[in-house]
Motif scaffolding. Structure first.
Motif, PDB file in Angstrom:
ATOM      1  N   PRO A  28      -5.908   0.740 -24.996  1.00 44.41           N
ATOM      2  CA  PRO A  28      -6.384   1.630 -23.938  1.00 44.41           C
ATOM      3  C   PRO A  28      -5.650   1.303 -22.643  1.00 44.41           C
ATOM      4  O   PRO A  28      -5.136   0.191 -22.481  1.00 44.41           O
ATOM      5  N   THR A  29      -5.579   2.265 -21.775  1.00 41.11           N
ATOM      6  CA  THR A  29      -4.757   2.099 -20.580  1.00 41.11           C
ATOM      7  C   THR A  29      -5.544   2.455 -19.328  1.00 41.11           C
ATOM      8  O   THR A  29      -6.157   3.521 -19.264  1.00 41.11           O
ATOM      9  N   LEU A  30      -5.503   1.541 -18.373  1.00 39.26           N
ATOM     10  CA  LEU A  30      -6.147   1.816 -17.083  1.00 39.26           C
ATOM     11  C   LEU A  30      -5.060   2.107 -16.052  1.00 39.26           C
ATOM     12  O   LEU A  30      -4.300   1.211 -15.697  1.00 39.26           O
ATOM     13  N   PRO A  31      -4.943   3.357 -15.574  1.00 44.07           N
ATOM     14  CA  PRO A  31      -3.961   3.625 -14.521  1.00 44.07           C
ATOM     15  C   PRO A  31      -4.505   3.151 -13.172  1.00 44.07           C
ATOM     16  O   PRO A  31      -5.666   3.389 -12.854  1.00 44.07           O
ATOM     17  N   LEU A  32      -3.656   2.454 -12.430  1.00 50.66           N
ATOM     18  CA  LEU A  32      -4.050   1.969 -11.103  1.00 50.66           C
ATOM     19  C   LEU A  32      -3.012   2.453 -10.108  1.00 50.66           C
ATOM     20  O   LEU A  32      -1.812   2.406 -10.391  1.00 50.66           O
ATOM     21  N   PHE A  33      -3.482   2.888  -8.953  1.00 52.69           N
ATOM     22  CA  PHE A  33      -2.532   3.384  -7.955  1.00 52.69           C
ATOM     23  C   PHE A  33      -2.619   2.528  -6.696  1.00 52.69           C
ATOM     24  O   PHE A  33      -3.674   2.387  -6.089  1.00 52.69           O
ATOM     25  N   ILE A  34      -1.461   1.951  -6.329  1.00 48.81           N
ATOM     26  CA  ILE A  34      -1.408   1.110  -5.126  1.00 48.81           C
ATOM     27  C   ILE A  34      -0.841   1.928  -3.966  1.00 48.81           C
ATOM     28  O   ILE A  34       0.159   2.629  -4.129  1.00 48.81           O
ATOM     29  N   ARG A  35      -1.472   1.811  -2.835  1.00 48.69           N
ATOM     30  CA  ARG A  35      -0.926   2.464  -1.650  1.00 48.69           C
ATOM     31  C   ARG A  35      -0.854   1.451  -0.504  1.00 48.69           C
ATOM     32  O   ARG A  35      -1.782   0.667  -0.308  1.00 48.69           O
ATOM     33  N   GLY A  36       0.256   1.472   0.231  1.00 48.36           N
ATOM     34  CA  GLY A  36       0.337   0.698   1.469  1.00 48.36           C
ATOM     35  C   GLY A  36       0.821  -0.729   1.322  1.00 48.36           C
ATOM     36  O   GLY A  36       0.748  -1.505   2.272  1.00 48.36           O
ATOM     37  N   SER A  37       1.352  -1.089   0.150  1.00 50.17           N
ATOM     38  CA  SER A  37       1.769  -2.489  -0.012  1.00 50.17           C
ATOM     39  C   SER A  37       3.165  -2.738   0.549  1.00 50.17           C
ATOM     40  O   SER A  37       3.619  -3.868   0.617  1.00 50.17           O
ATOM     41  N   TYR A  38       3.860  -1.684   0.954  1.00 48.14           N
ATOM     42  CA  TYR A  38       5.229  -1.837   1.452  1.00 48.14           C
ATOM     43  C   TYR A  38       5.234  -1.792   2.985  1.00 48.14           C
ATOM     44  O   TYR A  38       4.567  -0.945   3.592  1.00 48.14           O
ATOM     45  N   GLY A  39       5.989  -2.677   3.602  1.00 52.39           N
ATOM     46  CA  GLY A  39       6.185  -2.635   5.052  1.00 52.39           C
ATOM     47  C   GLY A  39       4.928  -2.916   5.852  1.00 52.39           C
ATOM     48  O   GLY A  39       4.686  -2.276   6.874  1.00 52.39           O
TER      49      GLY A  39
END
Ligand code: DC
Length: 491
Positions: free
Chosen positions: A394-405
């Protein structure tokens, strides 16, 4: 398949379509496929491919050489070695046959009258379908024709069957010919279209049929704008893989080794210092042996995800280069990371990853394979599909925002967030593998993962709109990506 595409639907959000999407549009001559396919390419930033133009180019070449349109062998003999190129330029597609621009020559009444016959031969179709599959192998295309959803891309992200009454189609073709200064009567068009309908749907090899999972749109009474909007919505319906989203998760708390606790505490304290928010992780439960599929924008992404899961050991697939440096190498090994070579297919890393999943470990992967443009997740590479096919994990999609800069304590240029998608159980995959090529199934799995990233991103943007900083950075990176995509298409 029937879907309500009208009514008070919310505004269309083109950013939801995966970059690896393959949109298949089929339908009879004059149903408006080309116009709509072009519009969709424009709306979603896809490459437009007119498969009919390929059959037309062969027909035109055969006519000019005096080859009988019924002579399959002679047609195949000129097609197989031919250099047939569709070249997009300024919203139009130019067609080249052995280096000669035949874009206009393929749109004459003679070609119209002969092309159905030429395209009825099995040898011709086999060669064309091969060429078309190659054009769509990385996704990011909208292709129109007669057998795109049924034969060329049976696992397309979305399949649309555009139909229209014979009268409506005659009227459209009549106007097209008038605009080009060609003198054809409505009666001639009626005969020609009716005959092509008959030939296209009665031929033995891949006749024009409606794929059961396509969305049928009758455009007879629709304005062009309505037709395009409905088709664009249809692209976001995503019907072709039987997905089951998990809502009832077993809680898989395991014995956590002390070094994980140490690493977790350190990363979690740092992430909190930078203001990390977790969204959609209310239950906090995860099935055993789950793939954590995360979008990638920064080198800080792995520890960020590490800081998010304190109840489960998370093993990560990490690029092999990182293991060469002291003290990173020993640390990575200590926390059970698996080195992966990114050039080519690293079978050993995949075997190890599959074994860890089978053993119940959770596995962090960045299925895009490398860092991607901010605000533009995807495309997802084949690796995720290969792992899913091998393990069924099974797969859990995770979305990261804001980790750059990001700077600690500085004014936030974007929020720092990890968004949790629903866990995907891939129940439809084994059935698909009985009938379809592994690569096509992988593309489709990647497609769905990318769709999840985009959905999570859209939710994040709805709560905290994309900042100027994010837009600027994303646009710059995206240009680089577009150049790469164009090169791939040319090759
Ligand atoms: O879409 P069009 O009118 O340009 O297509 C020309 C002809 O090519 C059409 O009569 C049928 C054939 N065709 C086909 O057999 N399969 C396709 N995928 C596309 C076109």
């Amino acid at each position: 398949m029937t879907v309500d595409l009208t009514g008070d639907s919310p505004p269309l959000d083109p950013s939801l379509l995966p970059r690896t999407a393959v949109i298949a549009i089929d339908g009879p001559a004059g149903s408006g496929k080309s116009t709509t396919a072009r519009a969709l390419a424009d709306i979603f930033g896809l490459l437009y491919i007119d498969s009919g133009a390929m059959y037309r180019a062969l027909t035109q070449a055969a006519l000019s050489k005096g080859i009988d349109p019924g002579d399959e062998d002679a047609l195949a003999a000129i097609l197989v070695p031919a250099n047939l190129v569709l070249k997009p330029s300024k919203g139009e597609v130019s067609v080249f046959w052995n280096g000669k621009d035949v874009s206009l020559a393929i749109r004459t009444p003679e070609v119209d009258a002969t092309v159905s016959r030429v395209s009825s031969h099995a040898a011709v179709r086999a060669n064309m379908v091969e060429r078309q599959k190659v054009m769509g192998r990385l996704g990011g295309v909208v292709m129109e024709g007669r057998d795109i959803g049924t034969v060329v891309f049976p696992l397309a992200t979305a399949k649309i069957f555009l139909s229209a009454s014979l009268d409506a189609r005659i009227e459209r073709r009549f106007r097209q010919y008038q605009q080009r200064g060609l003198d054809v009567s409505r009666e001639e068009l009626r005969q020609d279209l009716a005959e092509r309908d008959r030939q296209d749907s009665e031929r033995q090899t891949s006749p024009l049929t409606i794929s059961p999972d396509s969305i049928v749109i009758d455009s007879s009474e629709l304005s062009l704008e309505q037709q395009n909007q409905m088709c664009a919505r249809a692209c976001l319906v995503n019907p072709t893989l039987d997905l089951e989203l998990d809502t009832d998760l077993e809680t898989a708390i395991r014995e956590i080794p002390w070094h994980y606790r140490l690493a977790y505490s350190f990363f979690n304290a740092s992430a909190r210092f930078f203001g990390l928010r977790q969204v959609g992780n209310e239950g906090g439960a995860l099935p055993r042996g789950c793939i954590l599929a995360v979008n990638h924008v920064s080198n800080w992404d792995p520890p960020l995800i590490g800081s998010t899961f304190h109840r489960y050991p998370v093993h990560a697939l990490a690029k092999a280069e990182l293991f060469k440096f002291w003290p990173l190498g020993p640390i990575f090994r200590w926390i059970d990371s698996i080195p992966i070579q990114r050039s080519g297919f690293d079978a050993e890393a995949f075997r190890e990853a599959a074994a860890r999943l089978a053993d119940g470990a959770n596995l962090l992967i960045f299925p895009e394979g490398t860092r991607r443009a901010i605000g533009h997740p995807g495309p997802v590479r084949n690796g995720l599909g290969i792992l899913v096919q091998a393990t069924g994990a099974p797969t859990l999609p995770l979305f990261i925002r804001g980790s750059y800069g990001r700077q600690p304590g500085g004014s936030p240029k974007s929020p720092l967030e990890v968004h949790f998608g629903p866990v995907i159980r891939w129940h439809g995959v084994q059935a698909l593998l009985r009938d379809h090529d592994k690569k096509e199934v992988s593309l489709r799995i990647g497609n769905l993962c990318e769709a999840a990233f985009r959905e999570l991103q859209a939710r994040s943007f709805a709560a905290y709109p994309e900042t100027e900083y994010e837009k600027e950075l994303g646009a710059r990176q995206l240009k680089k990506f577009a150049r790469r995509q164009e090169q791939v298409f040319r090759n």
